[in-house]
Motif scaffolding. Structure first.
Motif, mmCIF file in Angstrom:
data_model
loop_
_atom_site.group_PDB
_atom_site.id
_atom_site.type_symbol
_atom_site.label_atom_id
_atom_site.label_comp_id
_atom_site.label_asym_id
_atom_site.label_seq_id
_atom_site.Cartn_x
_atom_site.Cartn_y
_atom_site.Cartn_z
ATOM 1 N N SER A 76 0.922 -0.996 -0.169
ATOM 2 C CA SER A 76 0.072 -0.098 0.064
ATOM 3 C C SER A 76 0.984 1.349 -0.011
ATOM 4 C CB SER A 76 -0.902 0.064 1.201
ATOM 5 O OG SER A 76 -1.818 0.848 0.793
ATOM 6 N N HIS A 77 0.340 2.452 0.265
ATOM 7 C CA HIS A 77 1.225 3.556 0.199
ATOM 8 C C HIS A 77 1.405 4.408 1.325
ATOM 9 C CE1 HIS A 77 -2.506 6.344 0.451
ATOM 10 N NE2 HIS A 77 -3.033 5.495 0.032
ATOM 11 N N GLN A 78 2.668 4.902 1.512
ATOM 12 C CA GLN A 78 2.929 5.720 2.549
ATOM 13 C C GLN A 78 2.243 7.132 2.633
ATOM 14 O OE1 GLN A 78 5.449 8.565 3.461
ATOM 15 N NE2 GLN A 78 5.308 8.942 1.146
ATOM 16 N N TYR A 87 -4.683 6.248 8.688
ATOM 17 C CA TYR A 87 -4.792 5.078 8.331
ATOM 18 C C TYR A 87 -4.733 4.795 6.778
ATOM 19 C CZ TYR A 87 -6.501 4.859 13.054
ATOM 20 O OH TYR A 87 -6.570 4.771 14.512
ATOM 21 N N ASP A 88 -5.327 5.726 6.012
ATOM 22 C CA ASP A 88 -5.316 5.550 4.507
ATOM 23 C C ASP A 88 -3.849 5.248 3.948
ATOM 24 O OD1 ASP A 88 -5.534 5.648 1.665
ATOM 25 O OD2 ASP A 88 -6.307 7.822 1.922
ATOM 26 N N GLY A 89 -3.676 3.897 3.466
ATOM 27 C CA GLY A 89 -2.560 3.608 3.042
ATOM 28 C C GLY A 89 -1.608 3.407 3.804
ATOM 29 N N ASP A 119 4.049 6.942 -3.353
ATOM 30 C CA ASP A 119 2.936 8.128 -4.047
ATOM 31 C C ASP A 119 1.535 7.772 -4.733
ATOM 32 O OD1 ASP A 119 4.099 6.841 -6.278
ATOM 33 O OD2 ASP A 119 4.168 8.811 -7.528
ATOM 34 N N GLU A 120 0.963 7.344 -3.701
ATOM 35 C CA GLU A 120 -0.560 7.001 -4.253
ATOM 36 C C GLU A 120 -1.459 8.092 -4.620
ATOM 37 O OE1 GLU A 120 -4.753 5.615 -4.556
ATOM 38 O OE2 GLU A 120 -3.823 6.694 -3.115
ATOM 39 N N GLU A 121 -1.378 9.118 -3.449
ATOM 40 C CA GLU A 121 -2.462 9.974 -3.771
ATOM 41 C C GLU A 121 -2.475 11.050 -4.776
ATOM 42 O OE1 GLU A 121 -4.949 9.869 -1.948
ATOM 43 O OE2 GLU A 121 -4.446 8.960 0.224
ATOM 44 N N LEU A 184 -4.477 -4.442 1.827
ATOM 45 C CA LEU A 184 -5.419 -4.100 2.829
ATOM 46 C C LEU A 184 -5.452 -2.696 3.023
ATOM 47 C CD1 LEU A 184 -4.821 -7.052 3.640
ATOM 48 C CD2 LEU A 184 -4.400 -6.469 5.997
ATOM 49 N N HIS A 185 -6.687 -2.110 3.209
ATOM 50 C CA HIS A 185 -7.101 -0.652 3.002
ATOM 51 C C HIS A 185 -8.285 -0.567 3.920
ATOM 52 C CE1 HIS A 185 -7.152 3.520 1.465
ATOM 53 N NE2 HIS A 185 -5.889 3.317 1.092
ATOM 54 N N ILE A 186 -8.342 0.727 4.573
ATOM 55 C CA ILE A 186 -9.599 1.071 5.108
ATOM 56 C C ILE A 186 -10.662 1.327 3.994
ATOM 57 C CG2 ILE A 186 -8.833 2.118 7.429
ATOM 58 C CD1 ILE A 186 -9.197 4.809 5.896
HETATM 59 MN MN MN Z 1 -5.226 4.982 -0.054
#
Ligand code: MN
Ligand code: GLV
Ligand code: MN
Length: 398
Positions: A76-78, A87-89, A119-121, A184-186
């Motif tokens: 997932s992303h930092q 929590y997101d990422g 860098d997902e966002e 895994l992600h919220i």
């Molecule tokens: Mn995310």
């Protein structure tokens, strides 16, 4: 060890790796990212992983498997949005490390890698998903020249962080060696909370398009130009925006949003001459999204004409919808147990880009009030404990 409580402790600690202001603000290739990376390196070490930073700035932790075994990728992303939650990422990275730490030195059927993408966002640079796209071989090196608000290019920022812009394209993995990708992600929405369920399995990730619209009219004195003689670009633009809820309702689950808008001259006593806005449309079915975009273009043109204005409509970004892999979905369903909800994702994820490399699936966690992209984001230690168990079971089974 109470794994859920440990997850909460680690997430609270890494939430301090943030720019000042409410909530968490952690953009890629910044001092905050560097501080977070030091903590993630520690989590990976405790999970028995060998750690390195790849050319695209993805922190990779690897545990070898039996000879000839393929690699299960989990990530997932930092990064966060501005004023986002804890929590997101980052939770997906923390829980992956904890699931592996919980499995300890037990023999696993495959090699496993935890991927902490930078860098997902897509908030700092006008691009996103460089890490997963590099692995999937879909990375466009042209985006390295895109700049942040301070004029720093992605190329410079990545190089300054210890990445290697010239080597990003060479990160492409062999699909034959990748067993699959799990994330895994919220949930970032209300479905699991309403269902009273701690986790759910994702069926698909929505497709997204962004359209750049420019409405052009004529400025003039707000106190003297008669109402019937005006060519007000904001009247035209708002005519389109106010119809979006009704338009979107024609396609179940479709979302249409104008979240960014710029006015010129943007002063209280002059008629708006130009309005630039971004119309984002998301849908589970690409055909619905395309049909909605066509309808919006017609409406924009009609509203512009009615206000004596002109409008241009240009697609600036597109990402197709992707279905999760049925076999990996079954693995997660078995690991989560009878009756686990199956739900689509209206947010996008690193998994959408990893789907170009290998089969992918996602596990969602209930989040309080369905809130995300804001400081109030929250997943309980109990639910994180459940998710760690589910992931550990899936890793051991695959
Ligand atoms: Mn995310
Ligand atoms: C990212 O969170 C997105 O869905 O745009
Ligand atoms: Mn997000």
């Amino acid at each position: 060890m109470d794994w859920g409580k440990e997850a909460a402790r680690r997430l609270a600690e890494i939430a301090t790796c943030s720019a000042p202001g409410p909530g968490v603000t952690r953009f890629p290739f910044t001092a905050e990212h560097r501080a977070a990376q030091a903590l993630i390196t520690g989590w990976m070490g405790r999970a028995g992983l060998e750690v390195h930073l790849d050319a695209a700035g993805t922190l990779v932790g690897r545990r070898e498997g039996p000879a000839g075994a393929r690699t299960l990728l989990i990530g997932s992303h930092q990064d966060s949005v501005r004023g986002g939650g804890a929590y997101d990422g980052i939770m997906g990275i923390a829980l992956a490390c904890l699931a592996l730490e919980r499995l300890g030195d037990r023999d696993l059927p495959n090699a496993v890698e935890v991927l902490a993408f930078a860098d997902e966002e897509g908030v700092r640079f006008p691009t996103a998903l460089m890490g997963p796209r590099a692995l999937a071989g879909t990375f466009d090196p042209g985006v390295l020249d895109r700049c942040d608000a301070d004029g720093v290019s992605l190329r410079e920022a990545l190089a300054g962080f210890g990445g290697d812009p010239g080597a990003v394209a060479g990160l492409k993995r062999d699909p034959a060696r990748a067993l699959g990708y799990l994330e895994l992600h919220i949930e970032q929405g209300p479905v699991l909370e309403r269902a009273g369920q701690p986790v759910g399995v994702v069926s698909s990730i929505c497709g997204i398009e962004r359209n750049a619209l420019t409405f052009r009219g004529e400025t003039g004195h707000a106190g003297t130009v008669p109402m019937e003689a005006r060519r007000d670009a904001l009247v035209a633009a708002s005519g389109l925006i106010s119809t979006l809820p009704g338009v979107a309702a024609d396609w179940p689950g479709l979302r249409a949003t104008v979240g960014e808008m710029h006015l010129h001259p943007n002063v209280a006593n002059a008629i708006p001459e130009e309005v630039r806005l971004v119309l984002e449309i998301r849908a589970e079915r690409d055909a619905d999204r395309g049909a909605c975009a066509a309808r919006c273009q017609e409406l924009a043109e009609a509203r512009a004409r009615a206000a004596g204005c002109e409008v241009s409509f240009e697609r600036s970004y597109e990402q197709p919808a992707v279905a999760c892999d049925p076999e990996l979905v079954s693995v997660l369903r078995r690991a989560a147990g009878e009756g686990v909800p199956i739900l689509p994702s209206g947010a996008t994820h690193d998994a959408s880009a990893m789907a170009d490399l290998c089969p992918m699936a996602m596990l969602f966690l209930r989040c309080r009030g369905g809130l995300s992209h804001r400081p109030e984001e929250f997943a309980s230690p109990e639910d994180m404990g459940v998710a760690i168990e589910v992931l550990a079971r899936a890793i051991a089974e695959m």
